[in-house]
Scaffold this active site. Structure first.
Site, PDB file in Angstrom:
ATOM      1  N   ARG A  90       9.423  36.353   7.548  1.00 59.88           N
ATOM      2  CA  ARG A  90       8.337  35.949   7.693  1.00 59.88           C
ATOM      3  C   ARG A  90       7.922  37.900   8.125  1.00 59.88           C
ATOM      4  NH1 ARG A  90       5.418  33.108  12.812  1.00 59.88           N
ATOM      5  NH2 ARG A  90       6.754  33.510  14.709  1.00 59.88           N
ATOM      6  N   ARG A 175      20.094  43.118  13.413  1.00 60.84           N
ATOM      7  CA  ARG A 175      20.364  41.537  14.607  1.00 60.84           C
ATOM      8  C   ARG A 175      21.828  41.865  14.505  1.00 60.84           C
ATOM      9  NH1 ARG A 175      15.360  38.927  14.616  1.00 60.84           N
ATOM     10  NH2 ARG A 175      14.386  39.960  13.074  1.00 60.84           N
ATOM     11  N   ASP A 244      20.639  35.146  16.144  1.00 61.47           N
ATOM     12  CA  ASP A 244      19.531  35.811  15.275  1.00 61.47           C
ATOM     13  C   ASP A 244      18.533  36.680  16.073  1.00 61.47           C
ATOM     14  OD1 ASP A 244      18.584  33.050  15.629  1.00 61.47           O
ATOM     15  OD2 ASP A 244      17.034  33.759  14.677  1.00 61.47           O
ATOM     16  N   ASN A 245      18.329  36.473  17.442  1.00 67.28           N
ATOM     17  CA  ASN A 245      17.651  37.110  18.266  1.00 67.28           C
ATOM     18  C   ASN A 245      18.016  38.411  18.588  1.00 67.28           C
ATOM     19  OD1 ASN A 245      14.851  35.971  16.598  1.00 67.28           O
ATOM     20  ND2 ASN A 245      14.468  34.131  18.124  1.00 67.28           N
TER      21      ASN A 245
HETATM   22  P1  AMP Z   1      11.852  32.387  15.374  1.00 62.14           P
HETATM   23  O1  AMP Z   1      12.518  31.570  16.395  1.00 62.14           O
HETATM   24  O2  AMP Z   1      11.321  33.317  15.288  1.00 62.14           O
HETATM   25  O3  AMP Z   1      13.522  33.377  15.582  1.00 62.14           O
HETATM   26  O4  AMP Z   1      12.553  32.603  14.271  1.00 62.14           O
HETATM   27  C1  AMP Z   1      13.840  31.907  13.450  1.00 62.14           C
HETATM   28  C2  AMP Z   1      14.192  32.285  11.800  1.00 62.14           C
HETATM   29  O5  AMP Z   1      13.051  31.402  11.290  1.00 62.14           O
HETATM   30  C3  AMP Z   1      13.759  33.495  10.957  1.00 62.14           C
HETATM   31  O6  AMP Z   1      14.922  33.370  10.487  1.00 62.14           O
HETATM   32  C4  AMP Z   1      12.047  33.459  11.378  1.00 62.14           C
HETATM   33  O7  AMP Z   1      12.222  34.614  10.238  1.00 62.14           O
HETATM   34  C5  AMP Z   1      12.483  31.932  10.493  1.00 62.14           C
HETATM   35  N1  AMP Z   1      10.644  32.429  10.643  1.00 62.14           N
HETATM   36  C6  AMP Z   1       9.401  31.193  11.262  1.00 62.14           C
HETATM   37  N2  AMP Z   1       8.634  31.779  11.435  1.00 62.14           N
HETATM   38  C7  AMP Z   1       8.628  31.460  10.260  1.00 62.14           C
HETATM   39  C8  AMP Z   1       7.264  31.568   9.624  1.00 62.14           C
HETATM   40  N3  AMP Z   1       6.342  31.129   9.691  1.00 62.14           N
HETATM   41  N4  AMP Z   1       7.399  31.330   8.127  1.00 62.14           N
HETATM   42  C9  AMP Z   1       8.620  32.253   7.360  1.00 62.14           C
HETATM   43  N5  AMP Z   1       9.623  31.472   8.218  1.00 62.14           N
HETATM   44  C10 AMP Z   1       9.963  32.026   9.149  1.00 62.14           C
HETATM   45 MG    MG Z   2      13.810  35.712  15.349  1.00 63.03          MG
END
Ligand code: AMP
Ligand code: MG
Length: 488
Positions: A90, A175, A244-245
């Site tokens: 996103r 990252r 990944d973060n």
């Molecule tokens: P995060 O936990 O926010 O770091 O997200 C983990 C993974 O899920 C990353 O690849 C994000 O881009 C993806 N992601 C999180 N929320 C969404 C969403 N609402 N739509 C699409 N991808 C998402």
């Molecule tokens: Mg993330």
């Protein structure tokens, strides 16, 4: 320069998806200055087309064009488990501007959205916006946040909420997970191209080295060791330290269920979804070290260009082993500064640890305690020091306070000078969850004044701001347990 590896299936062009009737929720004039956006008297862009751009509704506003937006794939370990392919699910990179990459988070689906909707809700976008700017003002490396733009577009989470787009800025959004992606797919050419690009643009000091990739690893690891020490020193819990973060530049990135400690609890867990406490406050350093081990593994194929597999592993392992030392040095120097010491003595670490233990036992407010210590005078009688009343075990804190005063007298510390120094490293204002929550609830009713007030305050977290004392108070028990999870 934006992360563009030609003809790569891990880089995918994508257009932001427009939202209906966008409006400003928050705007950081300080971030705007970084990229030279001309602002009006209200601190907003003079050119109203910026709103459409930062909403994802246009890519060309005359003064700025972003013709080639893209999303990238990365991979990673989530909660310690290999998660295969992830990516900018996103986030859409619009392009470069004044040495920064401009990225929209929540601007719609990309190739890497998997089951997600590509959107972000208002509450999480406000949290990311405020915390990015707060961290920057605390002097902690971070991606910046330029704006939050809202729209009434409905977004389904546990309930129906509304959409928002957060515009982020960073010299690079690469990252650890980008390296893991190419390592997992055994694409050594791309792995090398990625490392070379990073060295060229962000770590030029590695370029002349005989071991550029080993040096790159050392630099990234050391930046992240220093970063996590800085988090510990302000009581910041990231919440989701998946690989990944973790930024390849050592920036705080991806603000989700983060939290600043109010009442100090060493094993505090800020992410409601983290039932095992993998990302608890006291585990952050070791988890960051673990993430650096993921990076080291991903870089093995680059070191084997010049070394045997065994040599490559040994070299990376030795470099990885420096992490705890770099971390400890930074932690010690930050906490010495928090206590106002200008010299370094053998017993300091023990003194710091005794204080943290006492704070934990009595659940003392982390921020206010350190800020309060700066006002102590060397000649204070113990029973006149107010903050001792925050501790349940008074003989214990009295003993600590007398040892502390002795330590300060031993270096002939000057009250006024020390207070000045301590107040510039111990913030008075942090983004407490209950403050963010109050601003979010107002914003959900279309009143964005709470966001603006918090931004203003958190841009100067070390100043006194006499009219805003209530923002410095620890939350009452009913507000201290706000739960934040990954669902954003
Ligand atoms: P995060 O936990 O926010 O770091 O997200 C983990 C993974 O899920 C990353 O690849 C994000 O881009 C993806 N992601 C999180 N929320 C969404 C969403 N609402 N739509 C699409 N991808 C998402
Ligand atoms: Mg993330």
């Amino acid at each position: 320069m934006a992360f563009t590896l030609s003809g790569d299936d891990a880089i995918h062009p994508v257009l932001p998806s427009p939202v209906p009737d966008p409006y400003w929720v928050g705007f950081s004039s300080s971030a705007a200055q970084l990229i030279g956006i001309p602002l009006n008297a209200a601190g907003l862009p003079q050119d109203p087309a910026w709103l459409a751009l930062l909403a994802g509704n246009t890519l060309d506003i005359g003064s700025q064009q972003f013709p080639n937006p893209l999303a990238s794939a990365y991979s990673g370990h989530q909660f310690g488990v290999w998660a295969g392919q992830l990516g900018d699910g996103r986030a859409i990179l619009l392009g470069d501007i004044a040495g920064q990459e401009l990225q929209l988070k929540g601007a719609g689906k990309t190739r890497y959205s998997r089951m997600g909707d590509g959107r972000a809700v208002l509450r999480s976008s406000i949290r990311e916006f405020l915390c990015s700017e707060a961290m920057h003002s605390l002097g902690i490396p971070t991606t910046r946040a330029l704006s939050v733009v809202g729209s009434d577009l409905p977004v389904r989470r546990e309930t129906i909420e509304t959409a928002a787009i957060c515009a982020r800025l960073a010299p690079s959004f690469i990252r650890i997970g980008h390296f893991e992606h190419y390592a997992a797919s055994q694409n050594v050419d791309r792995l090398k191209e990625l490392a070379d690009l990073l060295i060229q643009d962000h770590y030029p000091e590695c370029q002349p080295s005989d071991e550029p990739y080993l040096d790159l690893f050392k630099q990234i690891s050391s930046r992240n060791a220093i970063l996590v020490a800085q988090w510990q020193a302000v009581g910041f819990c990231h919440g989701v330290l998946n690989s990944d973060n973790i930024s390849a530049l050592g920036l705080t990135i991806d603000y989700g269920p983060f939290g600043f400690l109010d009442h100090f609890q060493i094993d505090h867990i800020c992410n409601h979804s983290d039932q095992g406490g993998r990302y608890a406050y006291h585990r952050q350093p070791q988890i960051m070290h673990w993430n650096m081990a993921c990076l080291a593994s991903a870089l093995i194929p680059l070191l084997t260009l010049n070394h045997s597999e065994e040599e490559a592993q040994t070299l990376l392992k030795e470099a990885l082993d420096h992490f705890p030392t770099v971390y400890a040095q930074e932690w010690q120097s930050l906490f010495r500064a928090k206590l106002g010491f200008s010299t370094s003595e053998d017993g300091d670490i023990q003194l710091i640890e005794r204080l943290l233990q006492a704070m934990h036992d009595s659940r003392v407010d982390f921020t206010n305690l350190f800020r309060g210590l700066s006002s102590i005078s060397l000649n204070s009688a113990l029973d006149t020091i107010d903050l001792r009343n925050d501790f349940i075990n008074q003989p214990l804190i009295d003993q600590w306070l007398s040892d502390y005063l002795l330590r300060l007298r031993a270096e002939s510390s000057d009250d006024v000078e020390r207070k000045h120094r301590m107040s510039s490293v111990n913030p008075k204002y942090i983004l407490r969850n209950h403050l963010a929550q109050a601003a979010i609830e107002k914003a959900q009713n279309k009143d964005f004044s709470g966001v603006a007030t918090l931004l203003k305050l958190l841009e100067k977290p070390f100043d006194e701001h006499p009219a805003f004392q209530e923002y410095a108070i620890a939350p009452p028990p009913n507000l201290a347990t706000i739960e934040v999870s990954c669902s954003s």
